[in-house]
Design an enzyme around this catalytic site. Structure first.
Site, mmCIF file in Angstrom:
data_model
loop_
_atom_site.group_PDB
_atom_site.id
_atom_site.type_symbol
_atom_site.label_atom_id
_atom_site.label_comp_id
_atom_site.label_asym_id
_atom_site.label_seq_id
_atom_site.Cartn_x
_atom_site.Cartn_y
_atom_site.Cartn_z
ATOM 1 N N HIS A 191 0.773 -1.394 -0.109
ATOM 2 C CA HIS A 191 0.293 -0.070 0.136
ATOM 3 C C HIS A 191 0.842 1.302 0.145
ATOM 4 O O HIS A 191 0.481 2.232 -0.562
ATOM 5 C CB HIS A 191 -0.949 0.014 1.273
ATOM 6 C CG HIS A 191 -2.056 -0.757 1.078
ATOM 7 N ND1 HIS A 191 -2.620 -1.620 1.940
ATOM 8 C CD2 HIS A 191 -2.783 -0.999 -0.127
ATOM 9 C CE1 HIS A 191 -3.899 -2.127 1.520
ATOM 10 N NE2 HIS A 191 -3.940 -1.961 0.204
ATOM 11 N N GLU A 433 -6.631 -15.382 -23.528
ATOM 12 C CA GLU A 433 -5.489 -15.829 -22.467
ATOM 13 C C GLU A 433 -5.230 -17.449 -22.293
ATOM 14 O O GLU A 433 -4.197 -17.429 -21.532
ATOM 15 C CB GLU A 433 -5.416 -15.134 -21.317
ATOM 16 C CG GLU A 433 -7.138 -15.388 -20.520
ATOM 17 C CD GLU A 433 -6.943 -14.430 -19.288
ATOM 18 O OE1 GLU A 433 -6.174 -13.927 -18.714
ATOM 19 O OE2 GLU A 433 -8.085 -14.483 -18.770
ATOM 20 N N ASP A 457 -1.317 -14.236 -18.768
ATOM 21 C CA ASP A 457 -1.507 -15.544 -18.615
ATOM 22 C C ASP A 457 -1.398 -16.151 -20.046
ATOM 23 O O ASP A 457 -0.926 -17.280 -20.032
ATOM 24 C CB ASP A 457 -3.031 -15.784 -18.479
ATOM 25 C CG ASP A 457 -3.430 -15.548 -16.743
ATOM 26 O OD1 ASP A 457 -2.428 -16.160 -15.942
ATOM 27 O OD2 ASP A 457 -4.384 -14.880 -16.476
ATOM 28 N N CYS A 504 -4.346 -6.235 -23.066
ATOM 29 C CA CYS A 504 -4.504 -5.419 -21.541
ATOM 30 C C CYS A 504 -3.592 -6.397 -20.593
ATOM 31 O O CYS A 504 -3.386 -5.994 -19.645
ATOM 32 C CB CYS A 504 -5.769 -5.611 -21.013
ATOM 33 S SG CYS A 504 -6.483 -7.427 -20.885
#
Ligand code: PEP
Ligand code: MG
Length: 577
Positions: A191, A433, A457, A504
């Site tokens: 984070h 993928e 992937d 993507c």
């Protein structure tokens, strides 16, 4: 002069003096309390919880104002720790039943949960356990009076160096005086690193052994893009770093300004450059960086941030927020892609020998219409408010597309009956993928409106090389001729059936791949928001016809190394790298 290599966290070069930030450990009382002291101890505990709640609320407000709502969500997650019965009630029970003093009870509870999560070994749960430890430490320090050293007021610009810098510390620090952050711990997705990227502060994490070597005031160079640290550089290295720092800042600003314009090649082809997001509020970053739309909204983050499957209404509000923010620009929402490395704390999955080849994504959704339909209904309803498209992940065969379309039709019919508006011709696409569907692209293209190639992937499945395993990383090569020919075929088949193709996976935001993909005819490129300006700029300097020639030459290469070599030489002679 000493060099260190860490993990790149947030891009940018900083040169400055170190401020070593190591908090003294807190002390926990070891004596038990008397049973008659329990009510007072519980009261003290709850008061400390409330004080910390106030601090966290202030952090949330400050971050919302200073950076944006998306980043403030981290503190919402922190606040939710204090509402989590497993944390607060368990600590209270230890005070009541085992007569532990409040700080000891709080810390023991936090550690028990963190240990439990650590055994599962999941990225989301380790981030959650970091949140629980961070917030619990605040409560403990509130109770013992050993407050954290504050970063809120720093006397001069500095490079912060610590074992770990937590999100609350990042939020409360005096940002104008922090030139960079370097931590011994952490990953690209921790984070604090996410926050530093949003703040535009260079960061490097995972720098083993640095804290021992560095002292306050030592001069250091931080290169956030390369993950490199130089401690006490010699004059020549220092001068080079200062020069690249000035150039880097100026270059980024120029690119960001230029990215407001569409990406058009020198011979006039418009190319769509879009952003990948995980939360509705991430749309701000994509717009700021000149994104033409959202090419991938990874909806599973909604599911990961909940204690149960998110309701249709909650999802509807989130998707609606995203499409409204993007105006007429398209938002492609991918349906839940849970499984593999992404687990849900509330959805028990049997241990699997090969989770990436197992029960995940669409496979779960088609089995569990009680989970899938609320998402499809939420997406349909949100489509009434903007330009939304639905995308199915992990499609391996035609039957999965047909089954999903049947469910989508069922949801449409229900909404019609209920009189709830939605876009009748909402576009439906699939991710390419899995090699089996890539090889059947022509059949699949007849059933959907678009493709998006998920190379993250697609590479691991085509090359049988786990995307998370460092030991086989050298095999995980986007320039492998087998992969390139698969991608080329998918684009060719999709175009033959008249549908557009996007990408993507990480490959779409890589400078080395872009001219080649453009030459293969890719229509949409989707990437992390910060990569958009660089890629738009590159596209504006390319000629489609030359890219096509490059693609033909690259596809003829017998090895990945040769294919990459051809691309590098091509880019280099044109001054792009
Ligand atoms: C991909 O596989 O390329 C992709 C974009 O999806 P994810 O990284 O979420 O698996
Ligand atoms: Mg994927």
């Amino acid at each position: 002069m000493k060099n260190y290599q860490g993990i790149p966290g947030s891009e940018g070069i900083a040169v400055g003096k170190a401020l070593v930030y190591l908090n003294d450990p807190f002390t926990l009382p070891s004596e038990k309390i008397n049973s008659n002291e329990v009510p007072k101890e519980l009261q003290r505990f709850m008061a400390a919880v409330e004080d910390v709640r106030t601090i966290l609320k202030e952090n949330t407000d400050r971050i919302t104002k200073e950076i944006g709502a998306e980043e403030a969500e981290i503190f919402e997650a922190h606040l939710s720790v204090l509402d989590d019965p497993e944390v607060v009630d368990n600590a209270a029970a230890l005070i009541k039943e085992q007569l532990l003093p409040a700080p000891t009870a709080m810390w023991q509870t936090a550690q028990d949960i963190a240990n439990e999560f650590a055994q599962i070994g999941d990225d989301y749960l380790s981030a959650r356990s970091a949140d629980i430890l961070d917030v619990s430490e605040l409560v403990v320090r509130e109770l013992t009076g050993e407050k954290r050293v504050s970063l809120a007021r720093l006397n001069e610009p500095c490079i912060l160096v610590g074992k770990d810098i937590t999100p609350s510390e990042t939020a409360s620090m005096d940002k104008k005086n922090v030139l960079a952050m370097v931590c011994e711990m952490g990953s690209r997705t921790s984070h604090a690193v996410i926050l530093s990227r949003s703040l535009g502060i260079p960061a490097v994490v995972g720098v083993t052994g640095l804290c021992e070597a560095v002292r306050n005031g030592m001069v250091m160079i931080v290169d956030g893009a390369e993950g490199k640290i130089v401690l006490e550089p010699d004059e020549e290295t220092l001068a080079i770093a200062q020069k690249s720092q000035t150039e880097d800042t100026a270059q980024k600003q120029l690119l960001k300004n230029a990215a407001k314009k569409p990406a058009i090649t020198l011979d006039g082809s418009r190319v769509m450059v879009e952003g990948n997001i995980g939360y509705p509020a991430d749309t701000d970053m994509v717009l700021e960086n000149g994104g033409d739309g959202i090419g991938l909204f990874r909806s599973e983050f909604f599911y990961m941030d909940s204690n149960d499957f998110p309701t249709e209404e909650l999802q509807y509000q989130g998707y609606r927020q995203a499409v409204e923010k993007m105006g007429d620009k398209q938002v492609i929402v991918r349906t839940m892609d849970i499984g593999g490395d992404k687990k849900l704390p509330y959805f028990e999955m049997e241990p699997e020998l090969n989770p990436f080849l197992g029960y995940r994504a669409l496979r779960i959704c088609l089995d569990r219409s009680d989970v899938f339909k609320p998402q499809l209904r939420a997406l349909l309803r949100a489509s009434a408010h903007g330009n939304l498209a639905i995308m199915l992940p992990m499609v391996s065969c035609i039957e999965e597309i047909e089954a999903s379309k049947r469910l989508l039709e069922e949801c449409k019919e229900e909404l019609r009956q209920e009189g709830k508006p939605f876009r009748e011709d909402i576009p439906l696409g699939i991710m390419i993928e899995i090699p089996s569907i890539a090889l059947q692209a022509r059949d699949a293209a007849k059933l959907v409106n678009f493709f998006s190639i998920g190379t993250n992937d697609l590479l691991q499945y085509s090359l049988a090389a786990d995307r998370m395993n460092q030991k086989v990383a050298r095999l995980y090569n986007p320039f492998h001729p087998g992969v390139l020919r698969l991608i080329a075929q998918v684009i060719y088949d999709a175009h033959a059936e008249g549908i557009p193709v996007g990408m993507c996976g990480e490959m779409a935001g890589d400078v080395l791949s872009v001219p080649l993909l453009l030459g293969l005819g890719l229509d949409h490129f989707s990437m992390s928001a910060t990569a958009i300006p660089k890629i738009k700029n590159l596209i504006c300097g390319l000629k489609s016809e030359e890219c096509r020639q490059l693609a033909t030459q690259v596809l003829a290469q017998p090895t990945g190394k040769q294919a990459e070599g051809v691309v590098k030489a091509w880019l280099s002679t044109r001054g792009h790298i």
